[in-house]
Motif scaffolding. Structure first.
Motif, mmCIF file in Angstrom:
data_model
loop_
_atom_site.group_PDB
_atom_site.id
_atom_site.type_symbol
_atom_site.label_atom_id
_atom_site.label_comp_id
_atom_site.label_asym_id
_atom_site.label_seq_id
_atom_site.Cartn_x
_atom_site.Cartn_y
_atom_site.Cartn_z
ATOM 1 N N LEU A 124 0.848 -1.283 -0.100
ATOM 2 C CA LEU A 124 0.050 -0.091 -0.024
ATOM 3 C C LEU A 124 0.970 1.375 -0.087
ATOM 4 O O LEU A 124 0.445 2.308 -0.595
ATOM 5 N N SER A 132 1.878 2.659 -3.396
ATOM 6 C CA SER A 132 0.888 2.559 -4.226
ATOM 7 C C SER A 132 0.197 3.892 -4.525
ATOM 8 O O SER A 132 0.815 4.826 -3.884
ATOM 9 N N ARG A 133 -0.575 4.007 -5.630
ATOM 10 C CA ARG A 133 -1.416 5.306 -5.774
ATOM 11 C C ARG A 133 -1.984 5.745 -4.575
ATOM 12 O O ARG A 133 -1.813 7.028 -4.109
ATOM 13 N N ILE A 134 -2.510 4.894 -3.782
ATOM 14 C CA ILE A 134 -3.285 5.317 -2.535
ATOM 15 C C ILE A 134 -2.463 5.725 -1.598
ATOM 16 O O ILE A 134 -2.617 6.730 -0.797
ATOM 17 N N ARG A 141 0.672 6.778 -1.571
ATOM 18 C CA ARG A 141 1.152 8.075 -1.986
ATOM 19 C C ARG A 141 0.310 9.333 -1.670
ATOM 20 O O ARG A 141 0.589 10.248 -1.062
ATOM 21 N N ALA A 142 -0.940 8.994 -2.091
ATOM 22 C CA ALA A 142 -1.998 9.876 -1.889
ATOM 23 C C ALA A 142 -2.049 10.321 0.126
ATOM 24 O O ALA A 142 -2.167 11.541 0.300
ATOM 25 N N TRP A 143 -2.120 9.399 0.758
ATOM 26 C CA TRP A 143 -1.944 9.323 2.168
ATOM 27 C C TRP A 143 -0.845 10.185 2.716
ATOM 28 O O TRP A 143 -0.840 11.096 3.513
ATOM 29 N N ILE A 144 0.442 9.841 2.064
ATOM 30 C CA ILE A 144 1.492 10.560 2.502
ATOM 31 C C ILE A 144 1.464 12.152 2.186
ATOM 32 O O ILE A 144 1.747 12.867 2.772
ATOM 33 N N ILE A 164 -6.492 15.275 -5.596
ATOM 34 C CA ILE A 164 -6.667 14.252 -4.459
ATOM 35 C C ILE A 164 -7.889 14.515 -4.230
ATOM 36 O O ILE A 164 -7.977 15.646 -3.258
ATOM 37 N N ASP A 165 -8.855 13.676 -3.874
ATOM 38 C CA ASP A 165 -10.069 13.767 -3.163
ATOM 39 C C ASP A 165 -9.717 13.638 -1.577
ATOM 40 O O ASP A 165 -9.496 12.540 -1.233
ATOM 41 N N THR A 218 -11.574 13.952 1.226
ATOM 42 C CA THR A 218 -12.296 13.245 2.350
ATOM 43 C C THR A 218 -12.231 11.573 1.886
ATOM 44 O O THR A 218 -12.091 10.778 2.847
ATOM 45 N N THR A 238 -9.785 9.861 0.654
ATOM 46 C CA THR A 238 -8.643 9.498 0.759
ATOM 47 C C THR A 238 -8.596 9.195 2.422
ATOM 48 O O THR A 238 -7.955 8.236 2.927
ATOM 49 N N ARG A 293 -10.570 6.295 3.525
ATOM 50 C CA ARG A 293 -10.006 4.932 3.294
ATOM 51 C C ARG A 293 -9.229 4.528 4.332
ATOM 52 O O ARG A 293 -8.951 3.544 4.620
ATOM 53 N N LEU A 339 -9.406 1.469 6.831
ATOM 54 C CA LEU A 339 -8.565 0.337 6.586
ATOM 55 C C LEU A 339 -7.693 0.143 7.898
ATOM 56 O O LEU A 339 -7.570 -1.134 8.418
ATOM 57 N N ASN A 343 -10.205 19.305 -6.217
ATOM 58 C CA ASN A 343 -9.483 18.194 -6.906
ATOM 59 C C ASN A 343 -10.349 17.983 -7.870
ATOM 60 O O ASN A 343 -9.870 17.663 -9.033
ATOM 61 N N MET A 386 8.462 13.553 0.784
ATOM 62 C CA MET A 386 8.426 12.657 -0.267
ATOM 63 C C MET A 386 9.557 13.163 -1.310
ATOM 64 O O MET A 386 10.110 14.209 -1.379
ATOM 65 N N ILE A 417 2.402 12.070 -7.537
ATOM 66 C CA ILE A 417 1.060 12.434 -6.892
ATOM 67 C C ILE A 417 0.184 13.165 -8.099
ATOM 68 O O ILE A 417 -1.140 13.047 -8.045
ATOM 69 N N HIS A 439 -2.379 11.110 -9.857
ATOM 70 C CA HIS A 439 -3.213 10.557 -9.241
ATOM 71 C C HIS A 439 -4.689 10.599 -9.842
ATOM 72 O O HIS A 439 -5.178 9.649 -9.843
ATOM 73 N N GLU A 472 1.351 1.406 -12.592
ATOM 74 C CA GLU A 472 2.412 1.867 -11.684
ATOM 75 C C GLU A 472 3.690 2.331 -12.592
ATOM 76 O O GLU A 472 3.972 3.414 -12.493
#
Lengths: 400, 262
Positions: free
Chosen positions: A265, A268-270, A272-275, A289-290, A292, A294, A297, A301, B79, B99, B107, B110, B131
């Motif tokens: 994870l 991954s795309r998700i 990276r969005a979290w970070i 990036i949305d 809410t 993100t 999720r 999780l 977004n 990052m 990013i 995305h 990816e």
């Protein structure tokens, strides 16, 4: 000149410590013989000890500051030992093989008591890795994580008590319920950030515990639920010893599964969005990036993992009551993540092992156990605020 | 020439303060437009309004991406607007500092990719391919913006000029039709700002991205822009080609605060 000032500083420190520890280290009241004992020798020990330690403390601080400066100017070519081990195959493979052998042999070498402690530590590793998704990756300070742990534990206990459902059928149900509660609590909460989010999640954690404590018809209140079935294996009932070994291996499996999931994870795309969300919310949204979704999720999780471990906890102890799900538990899991290193898998594992196993094995010094625990936390936060192992980002190679 | 961004009668109030006052502005396809004006004129607020960070009090914002229908974007979340094809940079650099450079650009991809939690865990063939595409696309953008040698550095360790470039690269990764640059040359030395000049021209010519930028560096503005909008106290006080603007008495008055004859 400088030496004299240093000595003066240390002298003041030692006076201060002698003053602080005076009531507990020096005075002892003996209520039976009605005398007060004055233990001046202890005061001397504290004084000399803190005098010497303050030199070490200052030396370490200086070293750390020098290190920071070097890092800023980009001169630090020194990589950490652990990082190097992880990168090079010839260290990495024997290390993993060794760990596997130890992990497999552990329950057969050591006593049932040791195995049981290790199983607990493994549970906290998984909880830590779950919370790491929320706090370490997405940067959402969740102080009520234990609520989802309770949801998992109670879903197994109640389904087992009322309907006789077995461990394996409830494990996914517990995970799903954790997820649902994560979404339910997440929706109203996630528009908040930082301190506000922390306080609201803290509130939710307490609400869940208080509901469990007071809703007698539903959760049997503070007396809890006893005689929960241990996990079975295709209908085979184990002896106590075999069951604890079985649980141990089950936890090893879950830990490996969690490591794989979190590792995949975070790159991954998700992930990276979290970070990115943790780093800068506004910029993150402006990059498409949305926010809410993100956040939700990550929250859900994390809750899923807590739900799963909750089921295992209920199966391991065979008895649960609301007292197992206090704020202290949330704080403990959070400490594991922060001490280990936010966002770092290996860090969280080491953090969990230290924080769970250390108090167990320090029982010999039980009087000073919490003191040591506190001291470790303070020292870590001063000298290594990024945790034992700082988060390392994946590097990519291009050859053109 | 198609108008790709059309702003009609836009006003924005912060409490009693009117930051934007009935502003009209448009950007046509393929141009480099610049917004100039004294500090506090409302330039960044204007950017915040059209990118959805602020919700304007009055007025409408319309975009017509090339080959698509014209639509109103008032009140959409940032977004969603980025996904529709307008990407921005920030005046005070807002990179994801912990990052790597490449990840920062990734990013930006995305909103053009789709794999979720389950596919990330299973890591199927299509996820691996997506990816890989993201990595390659991002690396290409880094090459274009001239910072590909810093690919694995943390964003926070980059020199200032490279950070500005990375902000542009990150915005470009979202494949915008209009790039909004908020003071891209702020804090750059003459050499760096000359290189930026080249970069912006190249983005327009090679990638067909129109550009709307806020800038204080007059040399850069005059040499780059096709049209200039001048703002003062939340209003648009002039617009025109660089040679028109440089002679415009209203503009000179706004900047110097008095008559040229005095």
């Amino acid at each position: 000149m400088i030496k004299a000032r240093e000595i003066k500083k240390s002298f003041l420190v030692s006076i201060w410590f002698m003053f602080l520890t005076f009531p507990i280290m020096v005075i002892r009241v003996n209520p039976i013989e009605k005398i007060v004992e004055w233990r001046w020798k202890n005061m001397l020990v504290v004084g000399i000890g803190s005098f010497l330690l303050s030199f070490v403390w200052r030396y370490m601080l200086k070293k750390k500051e020098a290190g920071e400066k070097r890092a800023e100017t980009g001169e630090s070519g020194k990589t950490f030992l652990i990082q190097r081990i992880l990168e090079e195959r010839r260290f990495y493979i024997p290390l993993v093989t060794g760990l596997t052998i130890i992990a497999v042999a552990f329950p057969f070498i050591f006593s049932m008591y040791q195995t049981s402690i290790m199983t607990t530590a493994l549970m906290y590793i998984v909880l830590g890795l779950g919370l790491n998704i929320v706090v370490g990756l997405a940067g959402l300070l969740d102080l009520g994580y234990v609520a989802f742990y309770a949801v998992g534990a109670y879903s197994y206990a109640l389904l087992n008590h009322h309907f006789g459902l077995g461990f394996w059928s409830v494990l996914p149900i517990g995970a799903v319920l954790g997820f649902i509660f994560g979404v339910l609590l997440g929706f109203p909460v996630l528009r908040l950030r930082g301190d506000y989010l922390a306080i609201v999640t803290l509130g939710f954690g307490e609400i869940i515990r208080l509901v469990l404590e007071n809703w007698n018809e539903f959760s049997f209140g503070p007396s809890g639920i006893a005689n929960i079935d241990r996990p079975g294996f295709f209908g085979i009932q184990f002896s106590l010893q075999a069951a604890s070994i079985y649980l141990y291996f089950l936890m090893i499996g879950l830990v490996i599964f969690t490591i794989i999931v979190v590792n995949r994870l975070q790159n991954s795309r998700i992930g990276r969005a979290w970070i990115a969300l943790r780093e800068d919310e506004t910029a993150c949204q402006a990059m498409g990036i949305d926010k809410t979704r993100t956040k939700l999720r990550a929250f859900a999780l994390g809750a899923t993992w807590a739900g799963m471990v909750g089921v295992i906890f209920a199966a391991k102890t065979t008895f649960i009551n609301p007292a197992s799900f206090t704020f202290l538990e949330s704080a403990m899991i959070l400490s594991i993540v922060v001490l280990g290193g936010m966002g770092s898998i290996l860090g969280v594992i080491i953090g969990a092992l230290i924080l769970i196993l250390l108090p167990e094995y320090l029982r010999a010094f039980s009087d000073y156990r919490m003191l040591l625990f506190g001291a470790i936390m303070v020292i870590m936060m001063v000298f290594r605020p990024q945790g034992i192992i700082a988060n390392i980002r994946r590097t990519y190679k291009f050859n053109e | 020439m198609n108008t790709i961004l059309e702003v009609n009668d836009l006003s924005m109030d912060f409490g009693g303060l009117r930051a934007l006052d009935h502003l009209d502005l448009n950007v046509v396809e393929g141009e480099i437009a610049a917004i100039i004006g004294p500090n506090g004129a409302g330039k960044t607020t204007f950017f915040n309004c059209i990118t959805g960070i602020c919700n304007p009090t009055e007025g409408e914002i319309l975009i017509s991406p090339p080959g698509k229908k014209r639509n109103k974007i008032n009140g959409l979340k940032p977004n969603r607007i980025t996904k529709k094809g307008m990407a921005r940079t920030f005046q005070n650099i807002r990179l994801f500092s912990n990052m790597t450079v490449l990840e920062n650009v990734m990013i930006g991809r995305h909103c053009r990719t789709s794999s979720g939690i389950v596919s990330a865990i299973l890591r199927g063939r299509s996820t691996i391919k997506e990816e890989k595409d993201v990595v390659d696309f991002s690396y290409n953008i880094l090459k274009k913006t001239g910072i590909s040698h810093l690919v694995n550095e943390f964003a926070k360790n980059l020199p200032y000029g490279a950070q500005r470039r990375l902000e542009i690269a990150r915005a470009m990764a979202t494949e915008p039709f209009l790039l909004l640059l908020d003071e891209p040359a702020a804090g750059m030395n003459p050499q760096e700002s000359r290189e930026l000049d080249e970069l912006i021209t190249r983005i327009r010519d090679e990638d067909n991205i129109s550009i709307l930028m806020i800038e204080h560096d007059m040399k850069l503005v005059m040499s780059l822009s096709d049209r200039i909008f001048v703002m003062d106290y939340g209003r648009k006080i002039a617009q025109g080609t660089p040679s028109d603007i440089i002679k415009n008495p209203v503009v000179i008055k706004a900047y110097l605060g008095e008559d040229i004859d005095a």
